[in-house]
Write an enzyme that holds these catalytic residues in place. Structure first.
Site, mmCIF file in Angstrom:
data_model
loop_
_atom_site.group_PDB
_atom_site.id
_atom_site.type_symbol
_atom_site.label_atom_id
_atom_site.label_comp_id
_atom_site.label_asym_id
_atom_site.label_seq_id
_atom_site.Cartn_x
_atom_site.Cartn_y
_atom_site.Cartn_z
ATOM 1 N N GLY A 239 18.516 -105.160 -49.839
ATOM 2 C CA GLY A 239 19.511 -106.150 -49.452
ATOM 3 C C GLY A 239 19.218 -106.893 -48.161
ATOM 4 C CD GLU A 273 16.969 -98.314 -54.055
ATOM 5 O OE1 GLU A 273 17.656 -99.282 -54.443
ATOM 6 O OE2 GLU A 273 17.196 -97.148 -54.423
ATOM 7 N N PRO A 274 13.888 -102.292 -50.347
ATOM 8 C CG PRO A 274 12.341 -102.650 -48.627
ATOM 9 C CD PRO A 274 13.013 -101.564 -49.415
ATOM 10 N NE ARG A 276 17.330 -111.817 -51.178
ATOM 11 C CZ ARG A 276 17.901 -112.450 -52.205
ATOM 12 N NH1 ARG A 276 17.555 -113.695 -52.486
ATOM 13 N NH2 ARG A 276 18.830 -111.868 -52.938
ATOM 14 N NE ARG A 312 17.216 -116.452 -55.298
ATOM 15 C CZ ARG A 312 17.827 -116.917 -54.232
ATOM 16 N NH1 ARG A 312 17.404 -118.045 -53.672
ATOM 17 N NH2 ARG A 312 18.841 -116.280 -53.703
ATOM 18 C CE1 TYR A 316 22.532 -115.215 -58.564
ATOM 19 C CE2 TYR A 316 20.335 -115.967 -57.970
ATOM 20 C CZ TYR A 316 21.162 -115.054 -58.597
ATOM 21 O OH TYR A 316 20.606 -113.981 -59.231
ATOM 22 C CB CYS A 346 17.564 -131.027 -72.149
ATOM 23 S SG CYS A 346 16.031 -131.826 -72.594
ATOM 24 C CE1 TYR A 374 15.605 -109.745 -57.353
ATOM 25 C CE2 TYR A 374 15.727 -110.513 -55.086
ATOM 26 C CZ TYR A 374 15.795 -109.492 -56.006
ATOM 27 O OH TYR A 374 16.060 -108.216 -55.586
HETATM 28 N N1 LLP Z 1 18.086 -101.772 -55.090
HETATM 29 C C1 LLP Z 1 18.997 -102.055 -56.044
HETATM 30 C C2 LLP Z 1 19.712 -100.956 -56.688
HETATM 31 C C3 LLP Z 1 19.243 -103.392 -56.403
HETATM 32 O O1 LLP Z 1 20.144 -103.666 -57.339
HETATM 33 C C4 LLP Z 1 18.516 -104.438 -55.766
HETATM 34 C C5 LLP Z 1 18.738 -105.830 -56.138
HETATM 35 C C6 LLP Z 1 17.581 -104.087 -54.784
HETATM 36 C C7 LLP Z 1 17.392 -102.753 -54.462
HETATM 37 C C8 LLP Z 1 16.763 -105.111 -54.052
HETATM 38 O O2 LLP Z 1 17.571 -105.984 -53.329
HETATM 39 P P1 LLP Z 1 16.906 -106.988 -52.273
HETATM 40 O O3 LLP Z 1 16.301 -106.187 -51.166
HETATM 41 O O4 LLP Z 1 15.894 -107.788 -52.991
HETATM 42 O O5 LLP Z 1 18.061 -107.798 -51.812
HETATM 43 N N2 LLP Z 1 18.567 -112.478 -58.326
HETATM 44 C C9 LLP Z 1 19.273 -112.454 -57.063
HETATM 45 C C10 LLP Z 1 19.159 -111.107 -56.396
HETATM 46 C C11 LLP Z 1 19.644 -109.974 -57.251
HETATM 47 C C12 LLP Z 1 19.468 -108.643 -56.602
HETATM 48 C C13 LLP Z 1 19.736 -107.526 -57.561
HETATM 49 N N3 LLP Z 1 19.558 -106.215 -57.023
HETATM 50 C C14 LLP Z 1 18.743 -113.572 -56.192
HETATM 51 O O6 LLP Z 1 17.881 -114.329 -56.628
HETATM 52 O O7 LLP Z 1 19.224 -113.771 -55.077
#
Ligand code: LLP
Length: 418
Positions: A239, A273-274, A276, A312, A316, A346, A374
């Site tokens: 996150g 769990e990073p 992004r 995206r 979003y 389209c 993503y």
């Molecule tokens: N761990 C779990 C359980 C998750 O559900 C996610 C993301 C992550 C780790 C990794 O999160 P991050 O560090 O990447 O924020 N498609 C959306 C983002 C969806 C994220 C889903 N879960 C976007 O393009 O912004």
């Protein structure tokens, strides 16, 4: 490190000009910088040096084998959400003992695959999932290593589609049920309790909700200890936010130092769990201007990438900076205007950027920035468009790590009625 960089009107990833990449591999094309990926991982590794911790890259952000291989070589673990992601991780030689399995809908087949592979932990998200996992494990004469993903009901202050830690979200077990479920898990023959897990959302730019969630989770850890349930690790999910346009990106340390402070002396290994943060700003989408349409209410730059390549913005309303990567040398007459950067699909929602002031001519190359996470992973074949090529730049070399799809492969699993 600046990514990408500009020199003499040309845009570079490391020392390779994007115009060369377009010439050699075509457009649309995802381009990643190995150095930027390394630097993003090292920002975590530097803060965690000497600490019992494991960074599990969230594969969903970008599951390309080349990317996974880079993280595996750096000693990362992986966060998976499907059998497909597990297979990808194993394909690059990932250590199964460093893999955690998240997600609300694990099938029995996926559980068997993961158990037989010897993964580190299942992040269990509901009581029926716990029951199923126990049954599958007993059937294999194994014990499934388990954390419960608890939902701390914390507002991560992010987009509603990517906020996951509120009680109205589908993720995790409700906080008030967690203790009962842990007690139950402790009695199940196929289950071995390993840790506790939470993930409150994505693109979080204010670290405070992490601390709020951790404080709640630690209360639970203490209650469990009083029940005689000792945990080995705590997984705080991913996150960590990134800068897309004007955001200020907090250093990784400003999330992690207060977390480590709270964990000191508890003997709990920290898992993260990073996704992004490790790849988002290490990748861009390279696209070419096909047509300029002017004279109506808006000016449109129609490019050869579309919402199927990067969804995206459409999904979003996400903002990505878009820069002129290389002007088309044969086209001297550029038009400085405010452009809607749109694709050929389209749908009116098919845009990559709105109201962007750029000086453009047909044939120009544009780079859509911050597209490493993503982007490719959420791409589709909508409008029967082959998915883009992917290139990793390493110093002065550009490596094609995924060929552009061919039209034939798009329908090779299909057949007309007999
Ligand atoms: N761990 C779990 C359980 C998750 O559900 C996610 C993301 C992550 C780790 C990794 O999160 P991050 O560090 O990447 O924020 N498609 C959306 C983002 C969806 C994220 C889903 N879960 C976007 O393009 O912004």
């Amino acid at each position: 490190m600046s990514f990408p960089s500009f020199s003499g009107g040309q845009c570079y990833v490391e020392s390779v000009a994007l115009s060369e990449i377009a010439r050699d591999f075509g457009t649309p094309c995802y381009v990643y910088s190995r150095a930027a990926i390394d630097a993003a991982f090292d920002e975590f590794a530097d803060v965690l040096r000497g600490i019992d911790a494991l960074v599990c890259y969230a594969i969903k952000a970008n599951p390309g084998l080349a990317i996974l291989d880079l993280f595996a070589r750096k000693g990362a673990g992986f966060d998976i959400v499907s059998g497909g992601e597990l297979e990808r991780a194993l394909a690059v030689g990932a250590d199964p003992e460093k893999i955690v399995f998240s997600g609300v809908g694990k099938t029995a087949d996926e559980m068997r695959f993961a158990l037989n592979s010897g993964i580190c932990c299942f992040n269990v998200e509901s009581e029926p999932e716990l029951d199923r996992l126990a049954g599958v494990a007993v059937g294999l004469d194994k014990k499934a290593p388990v954390s419960l993903r608890v939902n701390p009901d914390v507002d991560a202050g992010t987009h509603p589609y990517i906020s996951t830690g509120l009680k109205e979200n589908k993720f995790g077990v409700a906080f008030q049920d967690a203790q009962r479920l842990y007690r139950k898990a402790a009695t199940l023959p196929g289950i071995e309790i390993r840790g506790i897990d939470c993930h409150i959302g994505s693109q979080i730019l204010d670290p405070a909700p992490f601390f709020e969630a951790l404080d709640k989770v630690l209360l639970l850890v203490d209650q469990l200890a009083a029940d005689g349930i000792a945990l080995r690790h705590i997984d705080l999910g991913g996150g960590f936010g990134i800068r897309y346009t004007v955001e200020t990106e907090p250093p990784v340390a400003s999330y992690l130092r207060p977390i480590l402070e709270r964990l000191r002396g508890r003997g709990l290994k920290l898992l993260l769990e990073p996704g992004r943060r490790l790849v988002g700003n290490a990748g861009l989408l390279l696209t070419r201007v096909e047509y300029l349409k002017t004279g109506g209410a808006k000016n449109f730059a129609v490019v050869d990438a579309a919402m199927n390549d990067l969804m995206r913005p459409a999904l979003y309303g996400a903002l990505h900076d878009i820069v002129l990567a290389a002007p088309d040398a044969s086209n001297a007459a550029r038009e400085l205007r405010e452009w809607e950067i749109v694709g050929p699909v389209c749908e009116s929602g098919d845009f990559l950027g709105k109201s962007r002031t750029l000086s453009l001519a047909p044939g120009d190359l544009l780079a859509v920035l911050s597209a490493g996470a993503y982007g490719m992973s959420m791409s589709s074949n909508y409008n029967s468009r082959p998915r883009a090529a992917e290139v990793v730049v390493d110093g002065a070399r550009a490596h094609l790590v995924r060929r552009r799809e061919s039209i034939k492969t798009l329908y090779e699993n299909e057949s007309p009625l007999p």
